[in-house]
Design an enzyme around this catalytic site. Structure first.
Site, short mmCIF file in Angstrom:
data_model
loop_
_atom_site.label_atom_id
_atom_site.label_comp_id
_atom_site.label_asym_id
_atom_site.label_seq_id
_atom_site.Cartn_x
_atom_site.Cartn_y
_atom_site.Cartn_z
N ARG A 23 -12.62 42.19 -1.77
CA ARG A 23 -13.07 43.33 -2.57
C ARG A 23 -14.40 43.08 -3.29
NH1 ARG A 23 -8.80 47.43 -3.86
NH2 ARG A 23 -7.74 47.40 -1.85
N ARG A 27 -15.93 48.22 -7.01
CA ARG A 27 -16.26 48.87 -8.28
C ARG A 27 -16.77 47.95 -9.37
NH1 ARG A 27 -10.93 52.59 -8.21
NH2 ARG A 27 -10.23 50.71 -7.18
N ARG A 36 -21.30 55.79 -5.34
CA ARG A 36 -20.10 56.63 -5.28
C ARG A 36 -20.26 57.95 -6.03
NH1 ARG A 36 -15.17 55.71 -4.66
NH2 ARG A 36 -15.30 57.96 -4.75
N ASP A 72 -12.13 50.30 5.02
CA ASP A 72 -10.79 50.25 4.46
C ASP A 72 -9.78 49.99 5.56
OD1 ASP A 72 -9.47 50.82 1.70
OD2 ASP A 72 -8.13 51.70 3.17
N TYR A 148 2.10 52.76 4.05
CA TYR A 148 1.35 53.96 3.67
C TYR A 148 1.75 55.17 4.53
CZ TYR A 148 -1.72 51.62 0.39
OH TYR A 148 -2.20 50.96 -0.71
O1 CP3 Z 1 -13.01 43.31 0.43
C1 CP3 Z 1 -13.91 44.16 0.49
O2 CP3 Z 1 -14.89 44.18 -0.32
C2 CP3 Z 1 -13.94 45.08 1.69
C3 CP3 Z 1 -13.46 46.36 1.56
C4 CP3 Z 1 -11.99 46.69 1.42
C5 CP3 Z 1 -11.59 47.84 0.72
N1 CP3 Z 1 -10.25 47.95 0.88
C6 CP3 Z 1 -12.51 48.72 0.00
C7 CP3 Z 1 -11.95 49.76 -0.86
C8 CP3 Z 1 -10.85 46.07 1.94
C9 CP3 Z 1 -10.73 44.78 2.70
C10 CP3 Z 1 -9.75 46.90 1.62
C11 CP3 Z 1 -8.38 46.62 2.06
C12 CP3 Z 1 -7.27 47.45 1.59
N2 CP3 Z 1 -7.27 48.79 1.34
C13 CP3 Z 1 -5.94 46.99 1.42
C14 CP3 Z 1 -5.44 45.60 1.70
C15 CP3 Z 1 -6.18 44.62 0.98
C16 CP3 Z 1 -5.62 44.12 -0.29
O3 CP3 Z 1 -6.26 44.33 -1.33
O4 CP3 Z 1 -4.62 43.44 -0.22
C17 CP3 Z 1 -5.16 48.08 1.02
C18 CP3 Z 1 -3.70 48.05 0.69
C19 CP3 Z 1 -6.01 49.21 0.99
C20 CP3 Z 1 -5.65 50.61 0.68
C21 CP3 Z 1 -6.52 51.08 -0.40
N3 CP3 Z 1 -7.74 51.68 -0.21
C22 CP3 Z 1 -6.31 50.94 -1.78
C23 CP3 Z 1 -5.11 50.32 -2.42
C24 CP3 Z 1 -7.45 51.46 -2.42
C25 CP3 Z 1 -7.75 51.46 -3.90
C26 CP3 Z 1 -7.33 52.73 -4.55
C27 CP3 Z 1 -7.75 52.75 -5.98
O5 CP3 Z 1 -8.20 53.82 -6.42
O6 CP3 Z 1 -7.68 51.72 -6.66
C28 CP3 Z 1 -8.33 51.93 -1.43
C29 CP3 Z 1 -9.67 52.49 -1.65
C30 CP3 Z 1 -10.72 51.44 -1.63
N4 CP3 Z 1 -10.90 50.57 -0.59
C31 CP3 Z 1 -11.71 51.19 -2.62
C32 CP3 Z 1 -12.50 50.14 -2.14
C33 CP3 Z 1 -13.72 49.54 -2.77
C34 CP3 Z 1 -11.89 51.94 -3.91
C35 CP3 Z 1 -12.62 53.22 -3.66
C36 CP3 Z 1 -13.20 53.75 -4.94
O7 CP3 Z 1 -12.46 54.38 -5.69
O8 CP3 Z 1 -14.40 53.54 -5.14
#
Ligand code: CP3
Length: 335
Positions: A23, A27, A36, A72, A148
């Site tokens: 990640r 953010r 964003r 994602d 999911y």
């Molecule tokens: O690691 C990185 O920097 C690469 C990008 C990445 C994202 N999501 C960006 C993202 C990766 C590898 C993921 C994986 C991911 N996404 C997982 C498994 C990884 C883990 O953390 O174990 C899961 C379960 C998801 C599903 C998902 N997508 C979630 C839980 C969220 C966050 C929701 C929230 O509002 O907190 C997302 C959206 C997401 N994916 C964001 C980012 C940067 C946030 C988007 C935003 O609101 O700006």
């Protein structure tokens, strides 16, 4: 010479540990929040130039040894016929979740066509990044994606999917297989488009009892990871005490969450390379404390086959100075 991160992933002794953060492109970086403001999350990941700009933000701050593509795990939902969006304050929402045990046998569309934006992003990143830096691709694992697809969104306990398993074990098996098939194609597609390393995030699969994990999840990880043409990393939370199940996945590297004692992990895993595993909350501490705790991780892991990372994703409120102290500690090692 191959990127430092690739050499460590193959188990080689390296002059210092390579470092990146799960990640890292999100953010906690101010410019991410600015981008964003102009693009929704899905617009950003589906527009290769924008996604490449976001992927590069951590480079501008920290120069980590790996850049993880900005995307994602849920992208593969679309080739399986689901649609989804991200709702602020809620997280991912699946618009048309699995409707019942008869709605699980899904064949997937053409990944190269439906996820062309990911291929284009990887090509663009290769254009922007020097050969010493690894480009990291990734996919979700079948249990996490199915969680999911069945719950329709985040589920703290994953109970909807676990309930499906209890009530309709064959449907559960079929759904996970559908995801495994698309994920395998997807990782091959990423590697074909220039990913140097790929990480499989089956983050939630650790909620399963060990026997169920071995029966339903492990064989799929083995299918997904067998004979990939780039090094792979497997990440599952809550596997402390059964790291052997991760080693058996066939991944080149086993990622460890922060509850795992690295010394114990080395004993269990032998020569298998490891990734991790600093507690992400440590990055809120003063820089000297971050440096000391990071050095402990590096020392416990030893000089071969270690990719330095956190034990899970970087928290969105983390100060950039904290991340910088972590990365700089890795870079200051000389051996
Ligand atoms: O690691 C990185 O920097 C690469 C990008 C990445 C994202 N999501 C960006 C993202 C990766 C590898 C993921 C994986 C991911 N996404 C997982 C498994 C990884 C883990 O953390 O174990 C899961 C379960 C998801 C599903 C998902 N997508 C979630 C839980 C969220 C966050 C929701 C929230 O509002 O907190 C997302 C959206 C997401 N994916 C964001 C980012 C940067 C946030 C988007 C935003 O609101 O700006």
């Amino acid at each position: 010479m191959d990127p430092l991160l690739v050499r460590a992933a193959r188990g080689e002794r390296t002059e210092r540990p390579p470092v990146w953060l799960m990640r890292q492109a999100g953010r906690h970086i101010p410019e991410y929040r600015e981008i964003r403001a102009d693009y929704s999350f899905l617009e950003a990941i589906k527009t290769p130039d924008v996604a490449a700009d976001v992927t590069m933000l951590p480079w501008e701050y920290y120069e980590p040894d790996g850049l993880v593509m900005f995307s994602d795990i849920l992208t593969v939902l679309e080739p399986l016929g689901f649609s989804y969006h991200i709702e602020s304050g809620v997280g991912p929402v699946i618009d048309d979740p699995v409707s019942g045990p008869d709605d699980v046998d899904r064949s997937h569309g053409d990944v190269a066509r439906e996820l062309d934006y990911v291929g284009d992003l990887l090509v663009e990143l290769n254009r922007r990044v020097g050969d010493e830096t690894a480009i990291i691709g990734f996919a979700g694992g079948p249990f996490t994606l199915a969680s999911y697809a069945v719950a329709g969104g985040p589920s703290r306990t994953n109970m909807p999917l676990r309930r499906l398993k209890a009530e309709h074990p064959e449907a559960f098996r079929t759904l996970l297989q559908s995801f495994a098939d698309v994920v395998r194609d997807y990782l091959e597609f990423q590697i074909g488009n220039g990913a140097d390393v790929v990480q499989l995030f089956d983050t939630y699969a650790g909620v399963l009892p060990p026997a169920d994990y071995r029966e339903f999840v492990l064989p799929l990880h083995r299918e997904i990871l067998a004979d990939l043409k780039a090094p792979s990393i497997v990440f599952v939370r809550r596997m402390n005490g059964r790291l052997d199940l991760l080693a058996e996945s066939g991944a080149d590297v086993v990622a460890l969450d922060w509850t795992v004692d690295l010394g114990d992990a080395r004993e269990t895993l032998g020569e298998t390379p490891v990734q991790g595993n600093l507690d992400p909350s440590v990055l809120f501490a003063p820089p000297e404390e971050i440096e000391a705790r990071t050095r402990e991780v590096i020392d416990e892991a030893g000089p071969s086959g270690h990719v330095l990372n956190l034990g899970h994703g970087v928290n969105k409120d983390t100060p950039v100075e904290g991340v910088r102290a972590f990365v700089e500690t890795a870079k200051s090692i000389e051996r």
